[in-house]
Motif scaffolding. Structure first.
Motif, PDB file in Angstrom:
ATOM      1  N   GLN A   7       0.605  -1.246  -0.058  1.00 23.54           N
ATOM      2  CA  GLN A   7       0.119  -0.313   0.009  1.00 23.54           C
ATOM      3  C   GLN A   7       0.640   1.419   0.310  1.00 23.54           C
ATOM      4  O   GLN A   7       0.719   1.877  -0.776  1.00 23.54           O
ATOM      5  N   ILE A   8       1.931   1.306   0.983  1.00 25.16           N
ATOM      6  CA  ILE A   8       3.049   2.858   0.498  1.00 25.16           C
ATOM      7  C   ILE A   8       3.736   2.389  -0.612  1.00 25.16           C
ATOM      8  O   ILE A   8       3.165   3.466  -0.634  1.00 25.16           O
ATOM      9  N   MET A   9       4.152   1.732  -1.099  1.00 24.38           N
ATOM     10  CA  MET A   9       5.053   2.050  -2.583  1.00 24.38           C
ATOM     11  C   MET A   9       3.868   2.022  -3.241  1.00 24.38           C
ATOM     12  O   MET A   9       4.473   2.847  -4.037  1.00 24.38           O
ATOM     13  N   ALA A  10       2.524   1.535  -3.284  1.00 24.94           N
ATOM     14  CA  ALA A  10       1.470   2.075  -4.066  1.00 24.94           C
ATOM     15  C   ALA A  10       0.827   3.245  -4.334  1.00 24.94           C
ATOM     16  O   ALA A  10       0.944   4.606  -5.287  1.00 24.94           O
ATOM     17  N   ASP A  11       1.269   4.044  -3.218  1.00 22.73           N
ATOM     18  CA  ASP A  11       0.436   4.971  -2.798  1.00 22.73           C
ATOM     19  C   ASP A  11       1.814   6.072  -3.801  1.00 22.73           C
ATOM     20  O   ASP A  11       1.963   7.806  -3.329  1.00 22.73           O
ATOM     21  N   LEU A  12       3.324   6.264  -2.364  1.00 23.55           N
ATOM     22  CA  LEU A  12       3.896   6.726  -3.082  1.00 23.55           C
ATOM     23  C   LEU A  12       4.341   7.090  -4.494  1.00 23.55           C
ATOM     24  O   LEU A  12       5.037   7.821  -4.733  1.00 23.55           O
ATOM     25  N   GLU A  13       3.971   5.715  -4.832  1.00 19.79           N
ATOM     26  CA  GLU A  13       4.261   5.523  -7.380  1.00 19.79           C
ATOM     27  C   GLU A  13       3.386   6.595  -6.855  1.00 19.79           C
ATOM     28  O   GLU A  13       3.569   7.794  -8.062  1.00 19.79           O
ATOM     29  N   LYS A  14       1.835   6.828  -6.524  1.00 17.17           N
ATOM     30  CA  LYS A  14       0.858   7.932  -7.375  1.00 17.17           C
ATOM     31  C   LYS A  14       1.468   9.278  -6.437  1.00 17.17           C
ATOM     32  O   LYS A  14       1.713   9.673  -7.125  1.00 17.17           O
ATOM     33  N   HIS A  15       1.589   9.300  -5.423  1.00 13.45           N
ATOM     34  CA  HIS A  15       2.068  10.464  -5.148  1.00 13.45           C
ATOM     35  C   HIS A  15       3.534  11.329  -6.096  1.00 13.45           C
ATOM     36  O   HIS A  15       3.039  12.309  -6.099  1.00 13.45           O
ATOM     37  N   GLU A  16       4.418  10.093  -6.154  1.00 12.21           N
ATOM     38  CA  GLU A  16       5.652  10.863  -6.657  1.00 12.21           C
ATOM     39  C   GLU A  16       5.050  11.900  -8.157  1.00 12.21           C
ATOM     40  O   GLU A  16       5.410  12.634  -8.884  1.00 12.21           O
ATOM     41  N   ARG A  17       4.336  10.528  -9.395  1.00 11.10           N
ATOM     42  CA  ARG A  17       4.084  11.080 -10.175  1.00 11.10           C
ATOM     43  C   ARG A  17       3.851  12.098 -10.325  1.00 11.10           C
ATOM     44  O   ARG A  17       2.972  13.015 -11.219  1.00 11.10           O
ATOM     45  N   ALA A  18       2.053  12.259  -9.631  1.00 15.22           N
ATOM     46  CA  ALA A  18       1.467  13.408  -9.499  1.00 15.22           C
ATOM     47  C   ALA A  18       2.501  14.872  -9.385  1.00 15.22           C
ATOM     48  O   ALA A  18       1.780  15.707 -10.128  1.00 15.22           O
ATOM     49  N   HIS A  19       2.787  14.927  -8.047  1.00 12.39           N
ATOM     50  CA  HIS A  19       4.235  15.526  -8.018  1.00 12.39           C
ATOM     51  C   HIS A  19       5.175  16.167  -8.806  1.00 12.39           C
ATOM     52  O   HIS A  19       4.861  17.293  -9.548  1.00 12.39           O
ATOM     53  N   LYS A  20       5.386  14.882  -9.928  1.00 10.71           N
ATOM     54  CA  LYS A  20       6.451  15.081 -11.446  1.00 10.71           C
ATOM     55  C   LYS A  20       4.791  16.110 -12.239  1.00 10.71           C
ATOM     56  O   LYS A  20       5.751  16.751 -12.752  1.00 10.71           O
ATOM     57  N   GLU A  21       3.807  15.374 -12.201  1.00  9.25           N
ATOM     58  CA  GLU A  21       3.781  16.159 -13.593  1.00  9.25           C
ATOM     59  C   GLU A  21       2.649  17.556 -13.649  1.00  9.25           C
ATOM     60  O   GLU A  21       2.685  17.870 -14.463  1.00  9.25           O
ATOM     61  N   PHE A  22       2.496  17.502 -11.827  1.00  9.67           N
ATOM     62  CA  PHE A  22       2.843  19.167 -11.512  1.00  9.67           C
ATOM     63  C   PHE A  22       3.063  19.908 -11.795  1.00  9.67           C
ATOM     64  O   PHE A  22       2.770  21.045 -12.594  1.00  9.67           O
ATOM     65  N   PHE A  23       4.448  19.579 -11.991  1.00 11.20           N
ATOM     66  CA  PHE A  23       5.602  20.689 -11.960  1.00 11.20           C
ATOM     67  C   PHE A  23       5.710  20.999 -13.465  1.00 11.20           C
ATOM     68  O   PHE A  23       5.754  21.630 -13.581  1.00 11.20           O
ATOM     69  N   LYS A  24       6.108  19.706 -14.366  1.00 14.39           N
ATOM     70  CA  LYS A  24       5.680  20.033 -15.806  1.00 14.39           C
ATOM     71  C   LYS A  24       4.800  20.760 -16.302  1.00 14.39           C
ATOM     72  O   LYS A  24       5.238  21.522 -17.103  1.00 14.39           O
ATOM     73  N   ALA A  25       3.569  20.443 -15.648  1.00  9.99           N
ATOM     74  CA  ALA A  25       2.345  21.497 -16.076  1.00  9.99           C
ATOM     75  C   ALA A  25       2.658  22.663 -15.949  1.00  9.99           C
ATOM     76  O   ALA A  25       2.661  24.002 -16.866  1.00  9.99           O
ATOM     77  N   ALA A  26       3.094  22.996 -14.640  1.00 14.16           N
ATOM     78  CA  ALA A  26       3.037  23.872 -14.399  1.00 14.16           C
ATOM     79  C   ALA A  26       4.297  24.925 -14.722  1.00 14.16           C
ATOM     80  O   ALA A  26       4.218  26.632 -15.356  1.00 14.16           O
ATOM     81  N   LEU A  27       5.088  24.829 -15.363  1.00 11.66           N
ATOM     82  CA  LEU A  27       6.566  25.125 -15.886  1.00 11.66           C
ATOM     83  C   LEU A  27       6.211  24.748 -17.480  1.00 11.66           C
ATOM     84  O   LEU A  27       7.388  26.315 -18.030  1.00 11.66           O
ATOM     85  N   GLY A  28       5.478  24.225 -17.790  1.00 12.54           N
ATOM     86  CA  GLY A  28       5.202  24.233 -19.749  1.00 12.54           C
ATOM     87  C   GLY A  28       5.963  24.196 -19.650  1.00 12.54           C
ATOM     88  O   GLY A  28       7.252  23.867 -20.399  1.00 12.54           O
ATOM     89  N   ALA A  29       6.335  25.391 -21.371  1.00 15.87           N
ATOM     90  CA  ALA A  29       7.785  25.919 -22.043  1.00 15.87           C
ATOM     91  C   ALA A  29       9.046  25.662 -21.323  1.00 15.87           C
ATOM     92  O   ALA A  29       9.604  25.909 -21.572  1.00 15.87           O
ATOM     93  N   SER A  30       8.983  26.084 -19.966  1.00 13.47           N
ATOM     94  CA  SER A  30      10.588  26.487 -18.868  1.00 13.47           C
ATOM     95  C   SER A  30      10.425  24.700 -18.762  1.00 13.47           C
ATOM     96  O   SER A  30      11.817  25.162 -18.307  1.00 13.47           O
ATOM     97  N   ALA A  31       9.981  23.932 -18.736  1.00  8.05           N
ATOM     98  CA  ALA A  31      10.071  22.749 -17.818  1.00  8.05           C
ATOM     99  C   ALA A  31      11.994  22.276 -19.010  1.00  8.05           C
ATOM    100  O   ALA A  31      11.814  22.233 -19.621  1.00  8.05           O
ATOM    101  N   ILE A  32      12.000  21.698 -17.446  1.00 10.15           N
ATOM    102  CA  ILE A  32      13.604  20.563 -18.193  1.00 10.15           C
ATOM    103  C   ILE A  32      13.079  19.620 -19.157  1.00 10.15           C
ATOM    104  O   ILE A  32      11.891  18.930 -18.782  1.00 10.15           O
TER     105      ILE A  32
END
Lengths: 272, 233
Positions: B95-120
């Motif tokens: 459960q913990i590993m499955a949760d962490l996979e989702k949380h970190e994927r959500a964080h990653k996708e969030f930053f990518k969207a937030a940065l838009g064209a500025s994303a690395i």
């Protein structure tokens, strides 16, 4: 962080006006003064001198004192709660070390904030209020271990939200902001541990992180501590739509702030 | 804060964002992606690099720094849930590993969207030092990544100019701390390691790490060169 080094960095009173501006408003002054802030941070100032000098930039200092005294009030509450729990013998033997460690951290936070408010900012550190952890006879945390754990969780999750809510109010002072962040993550570690402990003992089915706005099996009076945690909108984007990840997981992935009035409303349940 | 304007950074394609903003991007607020305070005149669109990524400067640079770390964490847990440890883990750890996979994927996708064209760009990772079939190896790496994430956000906070970004970082860092405490408790159950003295000093303050300390630690697992020279100091 070494406290004396910290005090040196924080002292606004021994610096010339440009340096004061840097201290109180690095973000405004940053481009103008380049890396001067690093150099001035190295100047050593004996503690005794701090309190003898006249106050400057009063409004900024008083704003910081206000925020830190608010934090100190919460730390008083947490410290007293754990100390009374330890003294009462309500904590199961196998968990003693955990709560002694948490108590130690809360006491360290009380002492640290008292020092910063009193001896660095020249303010009056707020005194410890009188607490009633039965909340008017509704709870028995010091005779019933599940209740002790439940209120511990409530206080830790509140603490995380409270510090988070103040980050923007201290961001003009790098040292205070960093210290607040460094307390904030410690409270989050406590919260995670206590939440999981309650589930391991069969008192709840919650995880270390907060799912939706759920208070699990905590008393209804604690619901305000979790209201708003169901948020999935960040920076104007619905993260569930962005990622396709279920909303439970998205809400777990972001903790939400509470403002001072919200937190004091919660804490007031436990004031005598 | 001077100008807490919400802007569709994802739409900004002009390499000279400042000049672009001066032309009046306030009207371009429609299409989905969002935000970027314009209060830092020196925010800087990271150029494409032949060999590696440049984080950029100002708040954009710090968001890219967070994005880099979230990419690393997301890639790690994505690999974890494919591995032998996860397949055989008990219900709690699964459960913990499955949760962490989702949380970190959500964080990653969030930053990518937030940065838009500025994303690395996407970072290349190398997890050859981790045995994904071995519980201790996976949990040890998870502990490293989560503790590192907390110290990174705590250390970067003071450089963030925009209160909105600071709050977003604050919302994420406490979740990383919740993760870190849980992972540490899996490694040493019922101990005080969840908030250990290796991280928390006598004032009850958790450690902070600088950009270079964090990226140096991360470089064990990231093969893409990361240029952070434009980050604030």
């Amino acid at each position: 962080m070494n406290l004396l080094k910290l005090l040196d960095k924080m002292c606004p009173d021994t610096q010339n006006s440009d340096q004061k501006e840097l201290f109180f408003s690095r973000r405004e002054a940053f481009h103008k003064f380049g890396d001067m802030s690093k150099k001035m941070a190295m100047a050593a100032v004996p503690l005794g001198i701090l309190s003898a000098l006249p106050k400057v930039a009063k409004a900024d200092t008083e704003s910081l004192i206000g925020v830190l005294n608010y934090a100190l009030t919460l730390e008083h509450l947490e410290y007293r709660y754990y100390q009374m729990g330890l003294d009462a013998g309500v904590i199961e033997g196998a968990d003693m070390a955990i709560f002694e460690k948490i108590r130690d951290h809360e006491l360290a936070h009380v002492n640290f904030l008292t020092e910063v408010v009193g001896n660095v900012l020249g303010g009056d550190p707020v005194m410890e209020p009188a607490f009633d952890f039965t909340a008017g006879g509704n709870f028995s945390p010091f005779t019933d271990y599940p209740t002790f754990l439940a209120l511990s969780q409530a206080f830790e999750d509140t603490g995380v939200r409270a510090y988070k809510g103040q980050a923007g109010n201290v961001m003009e002072n790098d040292v205070v902001l960093t210290a607040a962040l460094s307390i904030h993550s410690v409270e989050a570690r406590h919260a995670s541990m206590v939440r999981r402990l309650r589930t391991k003992k069969g008192h709840d089915s919650i995880k270390g992180w907060i799912t939706e706005g759920s208070n699990g099996t905590l008393p209804a009076a604690t619901q305000a501590i979790y209201d708003g945690e169901e948020n999935v909108m960040h920076g104007g984007v619905d993260v569930t739509q962005l990622t396709g990840i279920d909303s439970a997981a998205v809400t777990e992935g972001w903790d939400e702030p509470l403002n001072k009035d919200q937190v004091l409303g919660i804490a007031s349940l436990f004031l005598a | 804060m001077k100008n807490d304007l919400i802007k569709p950074q994802g739409l900004v394609k002009d390499a000279n964002r400042r000049k672009f903003l001066q032309k009046g991007s306030l009207s371009i607020a429609a299409a989905g992606l969002f935000m970027v305070g314009c209060n830092d005149d020196e925010d800087y669109m990271p150029p494409m690099m032949e060999d590696g990524v440049m984080l950029g400067s100002g708040d954009i640079g710090i968001l890219n720094y967070a994005y880099a770390l979230e990419q690393l964490e997301a890639a790690f847990y994505a690999t974890v849930i494919q591995g032998g440890y996860f397949a055989n883990a008990n219900a709690e750890e699964k459960q913990i590993m499955a949760d962490l996979e989702k949380h970190e994927r959500a964080h990653k996708e969030f930053f990518k969207a937030a940065l838009g064209a500025s994303a690395i760009a996407d970072l290349e990772v190398d997890f050859s030092a981790i045995d994904f079939d071995d519980r201790m190896s996976v949990l040890g790496a998870a502990k490293t990544f989560e503790d590192l994430g907390v110290a990174a956000y705590n250390g970067a906070g003071k450089f963030i100019q925009d209160a909105g970004y600071l709050l977003i970082a604050g919302k994420i860092v406490s979740v990383e701390a919740r993760h870190a405490a849980a992972i540490r408790d899996l490694l040493n159950p019922g101990s005080t390691d969840f908030a250990g003295d290796d991280l928390i000093d006598a004032n009850g303050l958790e450690r902070t790490l600088s950009f270079s300390e964090v990226l140096s630690a991360a470089s064990t697992y990231v093969t893409t060169p990361i240029d952070f020279s434009q980050l604030p100091s």
